[in-house]
Scaffold this motif. Structure first.
Motif, PDB file in Angstrom:
ATOM      1  N   LYS A   1       9.779   5.106  -8.998  1.00 17.53           N
ATOM      2  CA  LYS A   1      10.407   4.134  -9.893  1.00 17.53           C
ATOM      3  C   LYS A   1      11.285   4.820 -10.949  1.00 17.53           C
TER       4      LYS A   1
ATOM      5  N   LYS B   1      12.262  -5.755  -9.552  1.00 20.99           N
ATOM      6  CA  LYS B   1      11.418  -4.885  -8.731  1.00 20.99           C
ATOM      7  C   LYS B   1      12.219  -3.685  -8.228  1.00 20.99           C
TER       8      LYS B   1
ATOM      9  N   GLU C   1       9.323  -2.561  -0.944  1.00 22.57           N
ATOM     10  CA  GLU C   1       9.061  -2.508  -2.386  1.00 22.57           C
ATOM     11  C   GLU C   1       8.253  -1.258  -2.730  1.00 22.57           C
TER      12      GLU C   1
ATOM     13  N   ALA D   1       4.079   6.194  -7.030  1.00 23.71           N
ATOM     14  CA  ALA D   1       4.868   4.974  -7.244  1.00 23.71           C
ATOM     15  C   ALA D   1       5.667   5.081  -8.543  1.00 23.71           C
TER      16      ALA D   1
ATOM     17  N   GLU E   1       5.444  -0.028  -4.880  1.00 24.78           N
ATOM     18  CA  GLU E   1       4.300  -0.428  -5.688  1.00 24.78           C
ATOM     19  C   GLU E   1       3.085   0.376  -5.264  1.00 24.78           C
ATOM     20  N   GLU E   2       2.111   0.427  -6.147  1.00 26.31           N
ATOM     21  CA  GLU E   2       0.872   1.149  -5.837  1.00 26.31           C
ATOM     22  C   GLU E   2       0.185   0.514  -4.633  1.00 26.31           C
TER      23      GLU E   2
ATOM     24  N   LYS F   1       1.124   0.545  -1.632  1.00 26.82           N
ATOM     25  CA  LYS F   1       2.062   0.119  -0.591  1.00 26.82           C
ATOM     26  C   LYS F   1       2.260   1.243   0.427  1.00 26.82           C
TER      27      LYS F   1
END
Length: 637
Positions: free
Chosen positions: A116, A167, A236, A112, A238-239, A241
């Protein structure tokens, strides 16, 4: 006759400007596909104009095939950071697919964070199909036209659903469009376009059951003829996900023929700006040519006539002006060995640039042949070592030198050693960032072999041949005791004179320099080699003329130390090039990382150094020809 000469010149001019398009020789042979043939999409590096540090596609946890296979790459591709590998995106010719599932991954904290970081640095994913790079078509608001951007962004960041928190969202659904040109007689087709529209979609599937590629997604309609997304929720990053990667592929018949398929990629620059660059450069050349003509045809002719008339009448008048220093003008300069080395290196670069331009104009180095330009320049630089050794040895013998091997060794090693030191430092920094732009050990070995195995021996061969030639005789004898140089006016100060001399050569090329820097650092294609060739010719003329003009003024003020100043006068344009590169960095680029900034300035320092030796050598030879011409035209006892 005048009309015919004008017509011929116009034809040659147009041929040069549009040569790269008219003589387009593609990098690969055309490939014919029939319906149902398998099309393998290859993935290339992840690139960003914010960091300038490329990474391999699988440095991110994208869907990977069972066995990752690297494609064979030439030397230029490796140095550019290209890493071409196979992928799980496989199409069938002229068979559209909708909502095809590639794979599903689950993000942990590490993956993640990796996504990012790449999204934050605006990295783009590059893919290739049948040697065509993937592009994102973008409609211009002010014009009814389309521009293309290479690759698609890994993702985007922003606020969603009223949240004030920023986000990160990933582009996990790709809508590909493959354009093809069909042969009516054989029913075979050739690929002429490869486009994509990326989407961020939070995919969902029925009953919460995952059946790999057979899973039916509720967020995407597999029976639609065009992309239909049944979800407005983006995916999104995110961890913990889950991300499902999917794609559509549509095939569109096109009237564009295979030989013209690169036109959409290349014809995005405004030719009017290039014409403005040429006109701007020509105005500078005409101004300088007028000054040189005035010096050569009026002032110099009058001086020579006066000096010769005094000799015939045996008038015991004291000599003045440039004739007064005839006994010292061909005295070897201080650090003459170093001058020989720089002149030889400049000759090597000059012929490399000239031959490269000729190949590029004929289309051999078109953008379709990735890495071809850099590979050609490296190989030509290596083989032009023959001219470097010859030129430095000839000048060395003119300066009454005897140890030609020493000059040949310094010519073969000094410039490459300096560049290699900078290159190794930059490569170590890039390696520390785990970027694919770091040159592998095997390529390092190949570069060292090209240097010591081919270039150095050729320099020695050229040095041997050049030193065996008769020494270049000076048109006048040199006095044993050097004459004292009188005090010079402020405007003839060496530093001031040198700095002034570099302005006009830089002014002749700075507009075209903008396009070159844009193509290198903003990931755009540069293909108008016809314009570039004309600008190079104008640069050569400008360097020669400004050096001759300032050299004449220097000799008229009875300053005979022209050797190094002639080299530095036109060579100082490299200083302005580096200053312009600094200006470009702060105004056009958005680089924030220290390593990326060092990377940029390191390579621009190498480019400026190469520009210095080329322009300096042109000015030196122009001044050498000029001084030999004028001193051989007067009668001197």
């Amino acid at each position: 006759m005048a009309f015919l000469r004008s017509l011929a010149f116009s034809a040659v001019l147009l041929l040069l400007i549009h040569g790269a398009h008219c003589f387009y020789l593609p990098g690969v042979a055309p490939q014919d596909f029939i319906k149902g043939d398998q099309l393998q999409v290859k993935v290339n590096k992840l690139s960003s104009i914010k960091t300038q540090l490329p990474y391999s596609y699988y440095s991110l946890p994208y869907c990977a095939p069972k066995k990752i296979q690297d494609s064979a790459e030439n030397l230029g591709e490796v140095l550019r950071g290209d890493r071409i590998e196979n992928s799980r995106y496989v199409f069938k010719m002229r068979e559209p697919e909708m909502c095809n599932i590639v794979c599903k991954i689950k993000l942990d904290a590490k993956t993640a964070k990796a996504f990012k970081e790449k999204i934050n640095d605006e990295y783009r994913v590059n893919m290739i199909l049948d040697n065509l790079p993937l592009v994102v078509p973008i409609k211009r608001n002010d014009q009814d036209s389309t521009v293309y951007q290479l690759g698609f962004h890994v993702g985007l960041k922003g606020q969603y659903s009223g949240s004030k928190e920023e986000k990160f969202f990933i582009h996990n659904h790709l809508a590909f469009t493959v354009k093809y040109h069909r042969d009516v007689q054989t029913e075979s087709a050739r690929i002429v376009g490869f486009e994509v529209k990326p989407f961020s979609v939070k995919h969902e599937y029925e009953q919460g059951q995952w059946l790999e590629k057979k899973t039916r997604l509720t967020t995407c309609d597999p029976h639609a003829k065009h992309t239909v997304i049944n979800s407005n929720t983006p995916q999104e990053v995110e961890e913990n996900k889950e991300i499902i990667f999917t794609y559509d592929v549509d095939f569109q018949e096109s009237d564009v023929k295979w030989a013209s398929r690169w036109d959409a990629y290349l014809l995005m620059n405004d030719d009017q700006i290039h014409w403005f660059s040429i006109v701007n450069s020509l105005m500078i050349v005409l101004f300088l040519s007028g000054m040189v003509a005035m010096i050569m045809l009026r002032t110099l002719y009058r001086d020579i006539a006066k000096y010769n008339e005094l000799e015939t009448q045996e008038e015991a008048q004291e000599e003045t002006g440039w004739k007064l220093v005839h006994g010292d003008v061909f005295r070897p300069p201080s650090n003459s060995d170093l001058l020989c080395v720089y002149v030889g290196t400049g000759v090597q670069f000059f012929w490399m640039v000239l031959v490269t331009m000729m190949f590029a104009i004929l289309g051999f180095l078109s953008p379709s042949n990735r890495g071809g330009l850099m590979t050609a320049m490296l190989l030509l630089w290596v083989f032009m070592g023959l001219f470097a050794g010859y030129s430095s040895a000839r000048l060395y013998k003119m300066f009454k030198g005897s140890d030609w091997k020493k000059i040949a060794l310094r010519t073969a090693t000094m410039f490459p050693a300096t560049v290699s030191l900078i290159f190794f430092i930059l490569n170590a920094l890039i390696w520390g960032q785990k970027s694919s732009g770091a040159v592998p050990f095997g390529t390092m070995f190949a570069l060292v072999f090209l240097w010591f195995g081919i270039s150095v021996p050729l320099v020695f061969v050229g040095g041997y041949v050049g030193f065996k030639k008769p020494a270049i005789e000076s048109p006048v004898k040199t006095n044993k005791i050097p004459r004292q140089i009188p005090e010079q006016a402020w405007y003839m100060n060496p530093v001031f004179s040198v700095l002034i001399g570099g302005i006009l050569p830089f002014g002749a090329v700075f507009i075209e320099l903008f396009f070159i820097l844009t193509s290198i650092w903003l990931n755009q294609f540069y293909y108008i080699f016809g314009f570039l060739f004309l600008v190079v010719l104008i640069l050569i003329v400008t360097c020669a003329e400004i050096t001759i003009v300032l050299c004449y003024f220097q000799l008229c003020s009875e300053d005979y130390s022209w050797w190094w100043r002639s080299y530095l006068t036109s060579g100082s344009s490299a200083l302005y090039l580096f200053l312009y590169a600094t200006f470009y960095f702060f105004t056009k680029l958005e680089i924030t990382k220290l390593v990326s900034a060092i990377f940029y300035f390191g390579y621009m320092l190498i480019a400026s150094y190469a520009f210095f030796v080329v322009t300096g050598t042109i000015g030196f030879y122009a001044c050498l020809w000029f001084t030999r011409l004028i001193y051989s035209s007067v009668k001197i006892d």
